[in-house]
Enzyme design. Sequence first.
Site, PDB file in Angstrom:
ATOM      1  CG  ASP A   4      -1.909   1.049   1.336  1.00  0.00           C
ATOM      2  OD1 ASP A   4      -2.313   1.567   0.275  1.00  0.00           O
ATOM      3  OD2 ASP A   4      -2.322   1.396   2.462  1.00  0.00           O
ATOM      4  CD  GLU A  27      -0.182   5.399  -3.965  1.00  0.00           C
ATOM      5  OE1 GLU A  27       0.294   5.763  -2.865  1.00  0.00           O
ATOM      6  OE2 GLU A  27      -0.916   4.412  -4.105  1.00  0.00           O
ATOM      7  CG  ASP A  59      -8.356   4.595   0.334  1.00  0.00           C
ATOM      8  OD1 ASP A  59      -8.145   3.360   0.386  1.00  0.00           O
ATOM      9  OD2 ASP A  59      -7.627   5.425   0.880  1.00  0.00           O
TER      10      ASP A  59
HETATM   11  O1  MIG Z   1      -3.619   6.187   4.722  1.00  0.00           O
HETATM   12  O2  MIG Z   1      -3.401   0.927   5.750  1.00  0.00           O
HETATM   13  O3  MIG Z   1      -5.978   2.258   0.498  1.00  0.00           O
HETATM   14  O4  MIG Z   1      -6.875   0.052   1.964  1.00  0.00           O
HETATM   15  O5  MIG Z   1      -6.709   0.218   4.765  1.00  0.00           O
HETATM   16  C1  MIG Z   1      -4.423   5.056   4.579  1.00  0.00           C
HETATM   17  C2  MIG Z   1      -4.538   1.721   5.942  1.00  0.00           C
HETATM   18  C3  MIG Z   1      -3.557   3.856   4.296  1.00  0.00           C
HETATM   19  C4  MIG Z   1      -4.896   3.109   2.438  1.00  0.00           C
HETATM   20  C5  MIG Z   1      -5.409   1.900   1.735  1.00  0.00           C
HETATM   21  C6  MIG Z   1      -6.401   1.202   2.615  1.00  0.00           C
HETATM   22  C7  MIG Z   1      -5.758   0.820   3.921  1.00  0.00           C
HETATM   23  C8  MIG Z   1      -5.208   2.070   4.613  1.00  0.00           C
HETATM   24  N1  MIG Z   1      -4.267   2.751   3.720  1.00  0.00           N
END
Ligand code: MIG
Length: 754
Positions: free
Chosen positions: A387, A390, A475
């Site tokens: 996650d 980017e 999200d």
């Molecule tokens: O700033 O890890 O898209 O699926 O639950 C949020 C926490 C960070 C974004 C992801 C989401 C995940 C969440 N993350």
Amino acid sequence: MKQLESPTDWLEARKIKTRGREDQRPANIFQGGWQVETAEVQGVQVVKLSAWLKGTDSAPQSYAVVEADFGDGASDSENGSAVLSADANAAYSWTKATLEKLPFNMEWQQSSESRWNFYFNLPVESVCMGLGERLSGFNLRGRVHTLFNYSDDVHVPTLDPLYKSIPFLIIRHQSQYHGIFLDSPARQRWSLDVDLDETAGIELLSRRGWTMYMFSNTSLPDLLASYTALTGRSKLPPTWALGHHQSRWSYPDEKTVLEVAQEFRARKIPCDAIVLDIDYMDEYRVFTLSPDRFANFKDMVSRLQDNKFRVVAIVDPGVKKDAKYFVYRDGKKHDYFCKKADGKTFYGKVWPGQSVFPDFLREDVRLWWAALHGFFIENNISGIWNDMNEPCLLGQGCPLPLDAIELPKEHHQLFMQHDGEGDVGHFEVRNLYGFQMSRSTYEGLRALRPDERPFVLTRAGYAGVQRYAAVWLGDNMSWWEHLALSVPMLLNVGLSGVPFCGVDVGGFGDDCTPELLARWYAVGMFYPFFRNHCSKVGAEQEPWAFSQRVEDSVRHFIETRYQLLPYIRNLFWEHARTGAPIMRPMIWDYPEDHFAAEIDDQFLFGRDILVTPILKRGQRERSVYLPEGIWHPYEGGAPLLGGQLHKVAFELDEVPAFVRDGAIIPFVDTIQSTDDYELTPITFKVWGDQAIGLYLDDDGISFEYEEEGYNEWLLRFEDGEFRSDLVNFGYIAPERDYFYEHNGKKQRVVLQRG
Ligand code: MIG
């Protein structure tokens, strides 16, 4: 032209016209070298155009393209894109060409030191698709699409760049398909507005060269075969990853995790994976565990495994700045983290606070990161979820203004990275960050557990990411609008070469409602990647979170998903062989059907199942367009005639789909976990009096299938008789029972073996 340095200059720069009519175009200052080559790739004519700057004397490196030898079967090249059957012979080589006119009348120029412009014909009646992850209906025309990996957690209609950038555009013009792939990981804007005298444009902000591939005059399936021969295909996923995943940000401790898993078994709702979001870690330090909330981690995992669950754990790229933390110390010692242009380490704020970011573009860094996954192997973690890659920094907006028309100087590009060609500003290669992170993760899992197919899920990505990871679209919200959007968005992701994709079932942000959860599962059971996930602040949305009625509906949809596993496995085989997506627009199989061309609230799930979901609150009935042929309601009932619209009702617990007359679909009896897949009976259901189908079998976990370790049967039903013809026998499967079913009558089948 003046070099722009700061955001205020960029605001000034908005006044400069960079797109638009010919007489408004900036002057061309290009002085470098370029070349045109052609090749036939999987039967499709491809023109490759590359340009490089004066001073660099050859074509730029390719970022996404696998120059592997596709000659015979599986290839073991570094990028490992294997074409899995002999008939997918993709051998190609580029031949120098001089073309007077490029396809689409493509014109290109260097407009300033850091900007390239491309202009190409886009006839008004053409339809645009692909381009990866777009917050858009199926047809991408009529707006500008910015490709610059970016995380925004409120997906409103005006939002433009998202987490992934896949610069592959598909154009449908008079039933012919064409493609443009601009292989550059720098910021791109594709202007597909219709008010430009039928001229579309791409603006690329880069001080480097680039390569563009143009595919002409083909069919949609052949276009995908050709594009994925260049950028690679997904290998078969482990079967467990095709089951249901349950996630939540976050199940806070071991007790909760075990309870959630237990709930699935007690309520007999099938599930294969429990997902651990960021709170399993010790203060968000990657490759650690919370010592108090997950004190008996290994024990928890083994209890889950005893219960036939797998565990997927999240790993973010940010490494906490903490001199006592081994990952930080080790990475610092070896100089693995990104530095600013002045040579000082770059620190950015993410969940662990001030953090550093590995430079995944470097092979040595990827190897180091890959090896760190020994920690997860040791703890019996089955899959890794990447996650924030980017990369996304907390409390900051997009690091480059959307309408920037120059690339800022390196000291404004967050940090520097290092690729094969030397030091480079992050913005030049930003779109590769998540791609290279998931590559490192994939290669780590592959090396550490060579007998198992890795499962990696990533949020950010670039063209070719399908070689390493499944993707989800970030999200979304528990909104009906986002349920509806998931269909065209995933269709375009699939057409961009990435088959293993899904969105959070139930929606990530905001509170899900009972009706929405049931309807979402009715669509989600057909997402190639099938996961219920929800944010920290949202209401609970596990299958039992609402009423008994909703739970029963959801159970029915998940059970149906599990029954379809043999068919879904077939579809992944098909992707590996041909590049076909799993979710397909109707024009995939009905190219001449102009009525079907832009329908994006229905989709084909492989060739044989047409999904026609309810996507609106309070709706019970919808109009369904069936393409030519005869279609059988999934749950039974009188078949309907295609080539026309029908009003059809779908109750809350009804699978909203049709099966093509003439199909044979393999079903497995209901199981609670794919651990039981191998021993459970399979039934080949025959629709209609003359039908064909396929059944592929392999161990579902190893790479033996690449060495002929799989079985394949061609199934036929004709003159009241069921026949199976063995195509390949290379896998000695445990014994199980097989049946075929026609008109409700079930009979045992003996499949021919070796
Ligand atoms: O700033 O890890 O898209 O699926 O639950 C949020 C926490 C960070 C974004 C992801 C989401 C995940 C969440 N993350």
